[in-house]
Motif scaffolding. Structure first.
Motif, short mmCIF file in Angstrom:
data_model
loop_
_atom_site.label_atom_id
_atom_site.label_comp_id
_atom_site.label_asym_id
_atom_site.label_seq_id
_atom_site.Cartn_x
_atom_site.Cartn_y
_atom_site.Cartn_z
N ASN B 80 0.80 -1.22 0.00
CA ASN B 80 0.00 0.00 0.00
C ASN B 80 0.83 1.28 0.00
OD1 ASN B 80 -2.52 -1.28 -0.03
ND2 ASN B 80 -2.26 -1.79 2.14
N ALA B 81 2.13 1.12 0.11
CA ALA B 81 2.97 2.32 0.20
C ALA B 81 3.13 2.98 -1.16
CB ALA B 81 4.33 1.95 0.77
N ASP B 382 6.72 6.81 2.80
CA ASP B 382 5.58 6.55 3.66
C ASP B 382 5.63 5.16 4.28
OD1 ASP B 382 5.13 5.26 1.28
OD2 ASP B 382 3.03 5.83 1.11
N ALA B 383 6.75 4.49 4.17
CA ALA B 383 6.95 3.20 4.83
C ALA B 383 8.40 2.80 4.65
CB ALA B 383 6.05 2.13 4.22
N ALA B 384 8.86 1.85 5.46
CA ALA B 384 10.23 1.39 5.28
C ALA B 384 10.41 -0.03 5.75
CB ALA B 384 11.20 2.31 6.02
N LEU B 385 11.31 -0.73 5.06
CA LEU B 385 11.76 -2.03 5.53
C LEU B 385 13.26 -1.90 5.76
CD1 LEU B 385 10.94 -5.53 4.22
CD2 LEU B 385 13.31 -4.84 4.25
N VAL B 386 13.69 -2.26 6.94
CA VAL B 386 15.11 -2.16 7.27
C VAL B 386 15.64 -3.55 7.55
CG1 VAL B 386 16.78 -1.33 8.96
CG2 VAL B 386 14.96 0.18 8.17
N PRO B 407 5.05 3.54 8.96
CA PRO B 407 5.16 2.10 9.22
C PRO B 407 6.58 1.60 8.93
CG PRO B 407 3.18 2.57 7.99
CD PRO B 407 3.93 3.86 8.10
N LEU B 408 7.09 0.79 9.85
CA LEU B 408 8.49 0.36 9.77
C LEU B 408 8.59 -1.14 10.04
CD1 LEU B 408 11.54 1.05 9.68
CD2 LEU B 408 11.38 1.70 12.07
N ILE B 409 9.24 -1.84 9.12
CA ILE B 409 9.45 -3.28 9.27
C ILE B 409 10.95 -3.50 9.47
CG2 ILE B 409 9.20 -5.52 8.12
CD1 ILE B 409 7.26 -3.82 6.16
N VAL B 410 11.32 -4.33 10.42
CA VAL B 410 12.74 -4.59 10.66
C VAL B 410 13.01 -6.09 10.63
CG1 VAL B 410 14.64 -4.41 12.31
CG2 VAL B 410 13.10 -2.49 11.99
N ILE B 411 14.04 -6.46 9.88
CA ILE B 411 14.51 -7.85 9.88
C ILE B 411 15.94 -7.82 10.38
CG2 ILE B 411 14.94 -9.91 8.47
CD1 ILE B 411 13.01 -8.73 6.38
#
Ligand code: SF4
Ligand SMILES: [Zn+2]
Lengths: 270, 484, 563
Positions: B80-81, B382-386, B407-411
């Motif tokens: 959705n970003a 408007d969003a991030a994956l780190v 919104p932030l996703i972390v792996i």
């Protein structure tokens, strides 16, 4: 004349190379409204982002009312006509411009006038970094035309410039005219470090103070006046340096004597 | 008890692949051949607080959740970003990076790696003028002049000197370790005294270090390999160097330019540059031209001092000029063990090494515009994956503010500052310990990473997690297309 | 799946089929005698040209060198982008396309097999990772072995058998397909910034000469019974006057040709066929080279045709790239690889109005046209050195039409026309000959039994072009031909239709071919290697080989050596 008014403040980058008199030419209001733009990763129509008014039959003039900081590539490749912006503009304004005129009553972001070949860009406010400079890996700088900035400009401007005139009424950041090969840059106020680094030709004229001069420039002479273009000469006196010797270059760097007392030690070398 | 040989150390860009591990009961008990950092990685990682379950933010708090939930939530965020950032990548395997590119492309995001805050300028410099370089073995076999500029391998790449340069035994050049060992010891001793003095409440402690030599010492005329260090301060590596040149802070550019002019036999109008006399520079240039094979290694001291990528441009230009007179090479001292790999993978799949923007449906690249820090500073995402990095700890404050607002996703195998601020957290297996793969050494030599122990139950590899998110994202995207 | 291609005009030179109207049947990915029409997908090829899928013998598409070129040239990519579609990945061109784009573009031209001619063994994993990311085609890679210290040392000792065993070990270890030799001796010399200038110069630090390297490895190649010959980039490449070195190189291999079979492939011959003392006096040496080749049968070659465009030159020939950098002042990448090889990259624009570039352009075509037997010289640009592979259709047009050649020649530097005899050459190739130089001939030279032809048992790789040989006059309608070859009507790989009307219909990953060379005596190499390994390289023995993990899908070819 076409008047564009942004319908809202944009958060995501808007790629709008279609905003150019050459593209609008011969199109109806509706056709213009359905031109493709990208907002972030979504494909949109110009009419989704701007209120579009057509005020006369011809489309050679475009007026943008309001800030469009996130809108990029306005006037890209433009060959004729005029764009006027009342507000701030995003990156790549007048990219690859060949003719016509762009006036901005506000500030512009980076890479304005990149790969420019002709025409006129007038910026009433400040300009960002990389004004008239090439993109990554490229050595295609400004090849013609004229850029006038009333305010200050950022760093790394006029890199790899080959031809044309850049006139700055305010200050300029570091690495002005990097790898410049031709053309003229005139800055009325102060200029940051390392102006003219690796330049092999062209002129940089600094009427204000020059933060420092690279050790690879060598003093050549003093000059009372220097020509900017057909219509303009600026009065000094100026110290004239040649460089950049690290590239066996023959560029000229003019620094006002009055504004640069710290360079007076070079006089004894004359 | 098993002994695993030829293990590649997943810590720094040296990527030493001769590590021997003693594994017992699924734990690394002993590390041989590695440096102290390597040891603490293989042994010490166990001591860290390890999260074993994915987490999701609910009512402002991170709570445990199932893998499916976490994957679903992540996919929704990304699908959705409008302008997501996918950042990190330098401490994971190429296999995971390949999936990462696919995911970034699928969601039309900005794919960026940690080069943006370390050696990004080096890449920009290379793109301007190229780079005469070589593999590290070439240095080991041939280099009789090694220059470390703005880097301190002694502390950041501890085995670099021993494995690849001055202390290594090569076909055409021998090791110099014996002579230097004494100095190392003496230097370490001096440092210690200095530290003690600092702590002691003594006013005006006596100076214990000689100042910068104004001219090259006699030993520069010796045979064999020579070691020169150029830095703003006297580092540990500088202590053992044959010649240490202390450059004024932020004057590297001027110094390099002056050297270039001298290599080209030009005269200078000034008497000193960056605090160093021109005579001294002339001597240095003679040493450079006089060597059979010279190399400059440069680090963040150069990429991050004023001038940034122009510093690298000029350093490479100097190396180019030197090749007119002798053989010379130059190499960035890459930090994270696989930052080179992520540049490499991104480049073969997209044409660009970092800062790749897929928002237009094809790869686009313009650092300053399409790089994560700049995107964050302009508050566009408007969003991030780190993945496998900790931007909250490293990015400018304003960038961090925008990063955590969305919104932030972390792996990541660790819980770090970034994961504490995240909306979805995936614990992952340690690459090069609990999961295998490939990494690229600082000189672009690919090396296999080994799996030596099993990851904790239920903890997946970066690659698997990314694959699941990708799969789920595709499903959502497909639905979006059908709906439209 | 079964596929029947009906009624096309088939060109299958290996089987002597020249424009015959016939059907081609494919079952389980292979060409079969016949199938039942009702079970098969049918392509009506009436009025169309049907050929085996294209086989490129020399195109730099993957590996450290290629990728360094990609990294070096963002300005090359921005002008040529590929958007992601529902089927294909996104990417960029122009002269050094990203991996996915490379696969799609080859497939769109009807190519199905590509040979990546330059791989440093130490970085072979990288090459294979990239090859695994190139869809649509089968592929293989040639390891660079001419300046490998082990080769130099065993040749110095005169121990060919041991040298051969090492090469066999290497092929298997790095998953290679042929012995690549680049500027033999020159690359080792380049380690200290020097070069060799004739085939009898001594290599510094080793008591061998380029001649000994070339002949030695040629013998080794025979001992190992490798399917392809040695693949040779000559000394003095790109230097005016080098045609003499090239002739000497060709001569030194004469004795090694026992039977009528070729013993060496001289690659991108154009770059090795210059007369003159310097760039000012440089002119074509194609006639001399062609005369020699027409009277001998121990060699195959490829063109290395130059295209007037902005491209990126990249070879393992470090000293050559350095000279090119000196000449142009452009960006320059050098990458020497310990104990093995070197490499360099320089962006380059070939200009019509530059007399040297225009002459280079003429030489490539002269060679292809003056060498009478199309089974000896094949179509390449040495992608991306002479220009990107996407220019092949242009070259085809020049080969089949004097009109096309003259149209281009007229627009080049006026002096160029006198520096070669291209304008006096009337030969115009037929479609049959085009099929030889783009698939039949290359596949034969490579010893690929199942490629480049449409006989029973061959791989079901077929290209169909929108050309009606009965109604078209090739020399006049060369533009139609050019268009047809740039957008295949169909590209079929292993019986699957991958491309239709120049659009990719499905993505498919081909196989990586490599040689598993079996020697009589059990291989002692690893033991010796292990002891020497740490002295020679900076990686561990265990971490050197390319494991299966690095090949998405593979096709090992077992070869029985005579040692
Ligand atoms: S130098 Fe770097 S790679 Fe080598 S053992 Fe130490 S931390 Fe690991
Ligand atoms: Zn080649």
């Amino acid at each position: 004349m076409i008047v564009l008014t942004p319908l809202r403040k944009f958060q995501f980058p808007v790629m709008a190379e279609c905003i150019s008199p050459d593209v609008f030419q011969g199109k109806s209001r509706d056709e213009i409204a359905s031109l493709t733009v990208y907002e972030g990763n979504r494909r949109k129509k110009l009419g989704n982002l701007f209120k579009i008014e057509k005020e006369s039959a011809e489309n050679l003039k475009i007026t943008i009312k309001g800030d469009v900081n996130e809108v990029r590539r306005i006037g890209s490749g433009m060959k004729s006509g005029e764009i006027m912006v009342f507000g701030n503009v995003g990156m790549h304004l007048g990219h690859k411009m060949e003719g016509g005129k762009i006036t901005v009553h506000g500030d512009v972001d980076g890479w304005a006038g990149s790969e420019m070949k002709g025409g006129l860009i007038e910026i009433q406010g400040n300009a960002g970094n990389y004004l008239a400079s090439p993109y990554r890996g490229s050595s295609v700088g400004m090849r013609g035309g004229r850029i006038v900035v009333s305010g200050n400009i950022g760093t790394d401007s006029g890199a790899s410039m080959q031809k044309g005139v850049i006139k700055i009424h305010g200050k300029a950041g570091h690495f002005l005219g990097f790898r410049m090969r031709g053309g003229v840059i005139h800055v009325e106020k102060d200029v940051g470090d390392r102006a003219g680094a690796c330049m092999t030709g062209g002129k940089i004229v600094v009427s204000g103070s020059l933060e420092s001069i690279l050790p690879t420039f060598t003093i050549d002479k003093m000059k009372p006046k220097v020509k900017i273009d057909q219509n303009e000469k600026v009065t000094g006196p100026f110290y004239v340096f040649l460089g950049d010797r690290s590239e066996n270059g023959k560029g000229k760097l003019f620094a006002s004597k009055a504004a640069n007392p710290h360079l007076s030690s070079f006089e004894k070398l004359l | 008890m098993t002994i695993v040989k030829s293990v590649t150390c997943p810590v720094c860009g040296c990527l030493c692949d001769d590590i021997e591990l003693v594994v017992e009961d699924g734990k690394v008990e002993e590390v041989k051949n590695g440096c102290a950092i390597c040891e603490s990685k293989f042994i010490g990682y166990r001591g860290e607080h390890r999260v074993l379950k994915p987490k999701i933010r609910q009512n402002g708090k991170l709570v445990d959740t199932t893998l499916q939930e976490a994957v679903k939530k992540s996919a929704e965020i990304l699908a959705n970003a409008n302008y997501p950032i996918l950042y990190g990548w330098s401490s994971t395997s190429c296999e995971a990076q390949r999936v990462g590119v696919e995911l970034a492309e699928e969601v039309g995001g900005v794919l960026d790696n940690t080069a943006v805050v370390c050696h990004g300028p080096s890449i920009l410099g290379i793109q301007e003028v190229g780079i005469p370089s070589c593999t590290l073995g070439q240095v080991r076999h041939r280099a009789d002049l090694v220059i470390y500029w703005g880097c301190d391998p002694w502390s950041a790449h501890p085995r670099h000197v021993e494995r690849y340069t001055t202390f290594a035994e090569g076909r055409f050049e021998g090791s110099e370790w014996k002579g230097y060992l004494q100095k190392f010891k003496a230097a370490a001793g001096r440092k210690k005294i200095k530290r003690v003095m600092k702590q002691a409440p003594v006013k005006n402690p006596p100076s214990i270090e000689p100042v910068t030599p104004s001219e090259p010492p006699q030993k520069m005329k010796k045979d064999g390999r020579k070691l020169i260090v150029v830095d703003v301060r006297r580092t540990m590596t500088a202590e053992v160097a044959d010649y240490f040149i202390q450059v004024e802070p932020n004057k590297d550019y001027e110094l390099m330019e002056a050297l270039r002019a001298l290599v080209r036999d030009q005269e200078l109008d000034v008497n000193s540059v960056a605090g160093i006399s021109v005579e001294c520079l002339e001597e240095l240039v003679d040493i450079m031209i006089g060597c059979n094979f010279g190399i400059i290694f440069f680090g963040l001291g150069l990429t991050m001092s004023a001038g940034k990528f122009r510093n690298i441009d000029v350093a490479i230009s100097l190396t180019r000029d030197l090749n007119m007179r002798t053989k010379f090479a130059i190499m960035p001292m890459r930090g994270h063990f696989n930052v080179t790999g992520s540049n490499t993978v991104f480049t073969w799949q997209t044409g660009y090494p970092f800062g790749v923007d897929f928002s237009l449906g094809y790869p686009r690249y313009n650092p300053g515009e399409t790089t994560s820090v700049d995107v964050l500073l302009r508050r566009e995402s408007d969003a991030a994956l780190v993945i496998a990095s900790d931007p909250v700890a490293n990015f400018p404050k304003k960038a961090v503010q925008h990063l955590v607002k969305n919104p932030l996703i972390v792996i990541d195998p660790h819980m770090n500052a970034t994961s504490l601020m995240a909306d979805v957290v995936f614990p992952s297996a340690f690459v090069g310990i609990e999961v295998g793969g490939t990494a690229y050494r600082m000189d672009h030599v690919p090396l296999p990473l080994k799996k030596v122990v099993d990851p904790p139950e239920g903890v997946l590899s970066d690659k698997e997690i990314l694959n699941r998110i990708l799969e789920e994202t595709r499903k959502i995207k497909l639905k979006q297309v059908e709906a439209a | 799946m079964e596929l029947l291609i009906k009624n096309g005009f088939v060109f299958d030179p290996i089987n002597g089929i020249n424009s015959e109207k016939m059907d081609i049947a494919i079952k389980n990915g292979k060409i079969v005698d016949s199938i039942q029409e009702k079970n098969a997908k049918v392509i009506d090829a009436s009025g169309l040209t049907v050929m085996p899928g294209g086989v490129d013998i020399h195109s730099h598409i993957a590996g450290g060198e290629v990728n360094a070129g990609r990294l070096l040239r963002p300005e090359d990519h921005v002008k040529d982008v590929e958007r992601k579609t529902a089927i294909t990945r996104s990417g960029v061109g122009y002269s050094i396309p990203s991996t996915f784009t490379t696969g799609y573009r080859y497939s769109r031209m009807g190519y199905t097999t590509i040979m990546n001619p330059s791989m440093s063994p130490l970085e072979a994993k990288h090459t294979h990772e990239e090859l695994s990311d190139i869809p649509m085609v089968d592929k293989a890679s040639y390891p660079l072995l001419g300046d490998w210290w082990f080769v130099l040392e065993y040749l110095q000792k005169g121990d060919l058998e041991e040298c051969a065993r090492h090469i066999a070990w290497m092929m298997e270890t790095v998953k290679g397909y042929a012995i690549k030799i680049v500027n033999p001796g020159g690359l080792e010399s380049w380690g200290f910034g020097r070069n060799v200038h004739s085939i009898d110069d001594r290599v510094p630090g080793f008591d061998v000469t380029p001649r000994e390297i070339i002949c030695g490895l040629c013998k080794v190649n025979k001992m190992l019974n490798l399917p392809h010959t040695i693949h040779l980039h000559t000394n003095n490449l790109g230097v005016p006057g080098n045609y003499a070195t090239t002739l000497e190189t060709m001569k030194c291999l004469e004795d090694l040709a026992g039977d009528d079979k070729p013993v060496a492939h001289i690659t991108h011959l154009q770059f090795s066929s210059y007369k003159g003392r310097d760039w000012r006096t440089m002119k074509s040496g194609a006639e001399e080279i062609a005369n020699y080749v027409n009277n001998h049968s121990h060699l195959t070659m490829d063109m290395g045709q130059v295209i007037f465009t902005d491209t990126t030159t990249m070879t393992a020939d470090g000293p050559f790239q350095f000279n090119l950098y000196n000449l142009t002042g452009h960006k320059w990448v050098n990458h020497d690889v310990e104990t093995e090889t070197s490499g360099g990259i320089v962006p380059f624009r070939y200009r019509r109005k530059n007399v040297v570039n225009a002459t280079q352009w003429s030489i490539g075509l002269e060679l292809a046209l003056l060498i009478k037997d199309p089974w000896k010289i094949f179509l390449t640009t040495d992608h991306p050195n002479g220009g990107p592979f996407t220019a092949y259709p242009k070259i085809i047009a020049w080969l089949i039409s004097k009109k096309a050649r003259m149209a281009t020649l007229k627009r080049t530097h006026p002096k160029a026309i006198k520096r070669s005899i291209l304008s006096s050459i009337d030969r115009e190739m037929s479609l049959y000959e085009i099929a030889v130089v783009t698939r039949g001939g290359t596949s034969k030279a490579l010893g690929l039994k199942h490629k480049g032809h449409l006989g029973v048992g061959a791989d079901g790789d077929v290209a169909i072009y929108d050309l009606n040989p009965e109604s078209i006059d090739l020399p006049t309608d060369y533009k139609v031909v050019r268009k047809a070859f740039s957008r295949a009507k169909y590209t079929i790989k292993g019986g699957q239709v991958l491309v239709k009307d120049g659009e990719v219909l499905q993505e498919m990953y081909g196989k990586t071919m490599w040689l598993n060379v079996e020697t009589d005596e059990p291989c002692r190499i690893p033991e010796e290697m292990k002891t020497k390994f740490r002295d020679y390289w900076t990686v561990e023995f265990d971490n050197y080989p390319v494991s299966d993990h690095y090949l998405r899908s593979q096709s090992p070819i077992t070869v029985k050596a005579s040692i």
